[in-house]
Design a protein around this motif. Structure first.
Motif, PDB file in Angstrom:
ATOM      1  N   MET A   1       0.889  -1.043  -0.127  1.00  0.00           N
ATOM      2  CA  MET A   1      -0.426   0.011   0.095  1.00  0.00           C
ATOM      3  C   MET A   1       0.834   1.283   0.000  1.00  0.00           C
ATOM      4  N   ALA A   2       0.346   2.176  -1.020  1.00  0.00           N
ATOM      5  CA  ALA A   2       1.574   3.409  -0.957  1.00  0.00           C
ATOM      6  C   ALA A   2       1.302   4.061  -0.277  1.00  0.00           C
ATOM      7  N   LEU A   3       2.288   4.929   0.394  1.00  0.00           N
ATOM      8  CA  LEU A   3       1.987   5.935   1.842  1.00  0.00           C
ATOM      9  C   LEU A   3       1.099   6.911   1.030  1.00  0.00           C
ATOM     10  N   ARG A   4       0.095   7.859   1.244  1.00  0.00           N
ATOM     11  CA  ARG A   4      -0.135   9.838   1.380  1.00  0.00           C
ATOM     12  C   ARG A   4       0.023  10.359   2.169  1.00  0.00           C
ATOM     13  N   TRP A   5       0.301  11.213   2.130  1.00  0.00           N
ATOM     14  CA  TRP A   5       0.776  12.679   2.261  1.00  0.00           C
ATOM     15  C   TRP A   5      -0.550  13.620   2.371  1.00  0.00           C
ATOM     16  N   LYS A   6      -0.031  14.321   3.789  1.00  0.00           N
ATOM     17  CA  LYS A   6      -1.469  15.999   3.561  1.00  0.00           C
ATOM     18  C   LYS A   6      -0.395  16.923   4.306  1.00  0.00           C
ATOM     19  N   LYS A   7      -0.021  17.576   3.774  1.00  0.00           N
ATOM     20  CA  LYS A   7       0.488  19.238   3.864  1.00  0.00           C
ATOM     21  C   LYS A   7      -0.714  20.113   5.059  1.00  0.00           C
ATOM     22  N   VAL A   8      -0.232  20.154   6.053  1.00  0.00           N
ATOM     23  CA  VAL A   8      -1.344  20.675   6.641  1.00  0.00           C
ATOM     24  C   VAL A   8      -0.481  22.103   7.312  1.00  0.00           C
ATOM     25  N   TRP A   9      -0.854  23.278   6.719  1.00  0.00           N
ATOM     26  CA  TRP A   9       0.190  24.558   7.696  1.00  0.00           C
ATOM     27  C   TRP A   9      -0.398  24.916   9.162  1.00  0.00           C
ATOM     28  N   ILE A  10       0.137  25.691   9.374  1.00  0.00           N
ATOM     29  CA  ILE A  10       0.023  25.336  10.797  1.00  0.00           C
ATOM     30  C   ILE A  10       0.320  26.858  11.319  1.00  0.00           C
ATOM     31  N   ALA A  11       1.853  26.991  10.647  1.00  0.00           N
ATOM     32  CA  ALA A  11       1.700  28.574  11.603  1.00  0.00           C
ATOM     33  C   ALA A  11       2.975  29.181   9.888  1.00  0.00           C
ATOM     34  N   ASP A  12       2.971  30.784  10.262  1.00  0.00           N
ATOM     35  CA  ASP A  12       3.660  31.200   9.286  1.00  0.00           C
ATOM     36  C   ASP A  12       5.438  32.011   9.697  1.00  0.00           C
ATOM     37  N   GLU A  13       5.245  31.412  11.417  1.00  0.00           N
ATOM     38  CA  GLU A  13       6.609  31.562  11.947  1.00  0.00           C
ATOM     39  C   GLU A  13       7.578  31.462  11.279  1.00  0.00           C
ATOM     40  N   THR A  14       8.680  32.085  11.324  1.00  0.00           N
ATOM     41  CA  THR A  14       9.770  31.660  10.808  1.00  0.00           C
ATOM     42  C   THR A  14      11.224  31.223  12.011  1.00  0.00           C
ATOM     43  N   PHE A  15      10.452  30.758  13.194  1.00  0.00           N
ATOM     44  CA  PHE A  15      11.607  30.245  14.362  1.00  0.00           C
ATOM     45  C   PHE A  15      12.753  29.925  13.705  1.00  0.00           C
ATOM     46  N   GLU A  16      13.509  29.320  14.771  1.00  0.00           N
ATOM     47  CA  GLU A  16      14.849  28.629  13.917  1.00  0.00           C
ATOM     48  C   GLU A  16      14.732  27.246  14.267  1.00  0.00           C
ATOM     49  N   SER A  17      13.723  26.890  14.925  1.00  0.00           N
ATOM     50  CA  SER A  17      13.641  25.583  15.985  1.00  0.00           C
ATOM     51  C   SER A  17      12.529  25.001  16.166  1.00  0.00           C
ATOM     52  N   ALA A  18      11.821  23.606  16.775  1.00  0.00           N
ATOM     53  CA  ALA A  18      10.492  23.689  17.215  1.00  0.00           C
ATOM     54  C   ALA A  18      11.156  21.997  17.864  1.00  0.00           C
ATOM     55  N   GLY A  19      10.193  21.682  18.388  1.00  0.00           N
ATOM     56  CA  GLY A  19       9.780  20.527  19.387  1.00  0.00           C
ATOM     57  C   GLY A  19       8.429  19.581  19.433  1.00  0.00           C
ATOM     58  N   VAL A  20       8.469  18.113  19.608  1.00  0.00           N
ATOM     59  CA  VAL A  20       7.341  17.940  19.871  1.00  0.00           C
ATOM     60  C   VAL A  20       7.121  17.255  20.896  1.00  0.00           C
ATOM     61  N   PHE A  21       6.540  17.230  22.077  1.00  0.00           N
ATOM     62  CA  PHE A  21       5.844  17.019  23.534  1.00  0.00           C
ATOM     63  C   PHE A  21       5.014  17.426  23.973  1.00  0.00           C
ATOM     64  N   ASP A  22       4.644  16.701  24.738  1.00  0.00           N
ATOM     65  CA  ASP A  22       3.335  16.874  25.601  1.00  0.00           C
ATOM     66  C   ASP A  22       3.292  18.226  27.010  1.00  0.00           C
ATOM     67  N   VAL A  23       3.045  19.091  26.380  1.00  0.00           N
ATOM     68  CA  VAL A  23       2.970  20.332  26.888  1.00  0.00           C
ATOM     69  C   VAL A  23       1.996  20.383  27.540  1.00  0.00           C
ATOM     70  N   ASN A  24       0.546  19.693  27.896  1.00  0.00           N
ATOM     71  CA  ASN A  24      -0.413  20.210  28.154  1.00  0.00           C
ATOM     72  C   ASN A  24      -0.889  18.391  29.441  1.00  0.00           C
TER      73      ASN A  24
END
Length: 248
Positions: A1-24
């Motif tokens: 089965m081929a993978l399908r990807w969907k691009k989702v806009w989040i924000a227009d900011e141009t910060f240098e870094s990002a992380g993914v973790f459970d904030v709340n």
């Protein structure tokens, strides 16, 4: 089965870094980047963290490494940048108030910071890549007897270069020597970890020169299955990807 990807806009900011973790602490990963965090799972709700200092088209915020630093059950993060000359952590207040910023150390220019469990106690330590610095320094979180963070760090200078030499642009970590410990990779060689990594003497091996702008991180992996780890390095501020074979 081929993978399908969907691009989702989040924000227009141009910060240098990002992380993914459970904030709340709702069990859902969130995205943290610069002055804001974006609430998962759809990342449409945006929360203010605090001001991030701008320097021309850049921001002085070159990493987003999560860790519960003060032991209150909420994940904070460690950052630092080129212009501020400091390693810092931002405190997750557990609500929608701005995140206080705390200085860990005055360091000099930081290209970015990476974290690994250098001493094998199950808690990551922080090593900033400081191209102009004449030493390699590790910052360890102080914890209580239950392993909870106390909001403070100890400083460990792992290695000092001879006069006129510097750390350079490029940083990685992994077992190069085959002793099961976390060695450190820099652009012109590697540091062999002693049995007591935070207190012992690290041995310098000038075995290669990856150029002026090696990537951060340099990946340490056994690519060809020969039982020893090789290096995967990108060209920071340029183009290209190489691997360096570890020949016994």
């Amino acid at each position: 089965m081929a993978l399908r990807w969907k691009k989702v806009w989040i924000a227009d900011e141009t910060f240098e870094s990002a992380g993914v973790f459970d904030v709340n602490n709702d069990g859902v990963p969130d995205i943290v980047s610069g002055a804001f965090w974006y609430e998962g799972p759809d990342f449409r709700k945006k929360h203010y963290i605090g001001e991030v200092k701008a320097a021309e088209e850049y921001y002085d915020d070159f990493s987003t490494i999560p860790l519960d630093i003060n032991g209150n059950g909420h994940l904070d993060f460690v950052t630092g940048g080129w212009w501020g000359n400091t390693l810092r952590w931002r405190e997750n207040p557990g609500n929608d108030q701005p995140w206080p910023e705390h200085v860990i150390a005055e360091t000099g220019n930081i290209e970015t910071t990476r974290a690994w469990d250098i001493d094998g106690d199950g808690i990551i330590e922080f090593i900033p890549n400081m191209p102009n610095a004449g030493n390699v320094t590790c910052y360890k979180l102080k914890t209580d007897d239950r392993g909870k963070g106390l909001g403070e760090f100890t400083t460990h200078v792992l290695y000092r270069f001879p006069a006129g030499k510097a750390q350079g642009h490029g940083l990685g970590c992994g077992d190069i020597a085959g002793h099961g410990r976390m060695d450190i990779v820099l652009t012109t060689g590697w540091l062999e970890a002693p049995e007591q990594p935070l207190d012992g003497e690290w041995r310098w091996h000038p075995d290669f020169d990856m150029g002026m702008m090696a990537s951060i991180p340099v990946l340490v992996e056994d690519i060809n299955g020969d039982g020893v780890n090789e290096l995967i390095v990108g060209h920071g501020h340029g183009y290209g990807l190489d691997w360096w074979e570890h020949r016994i």
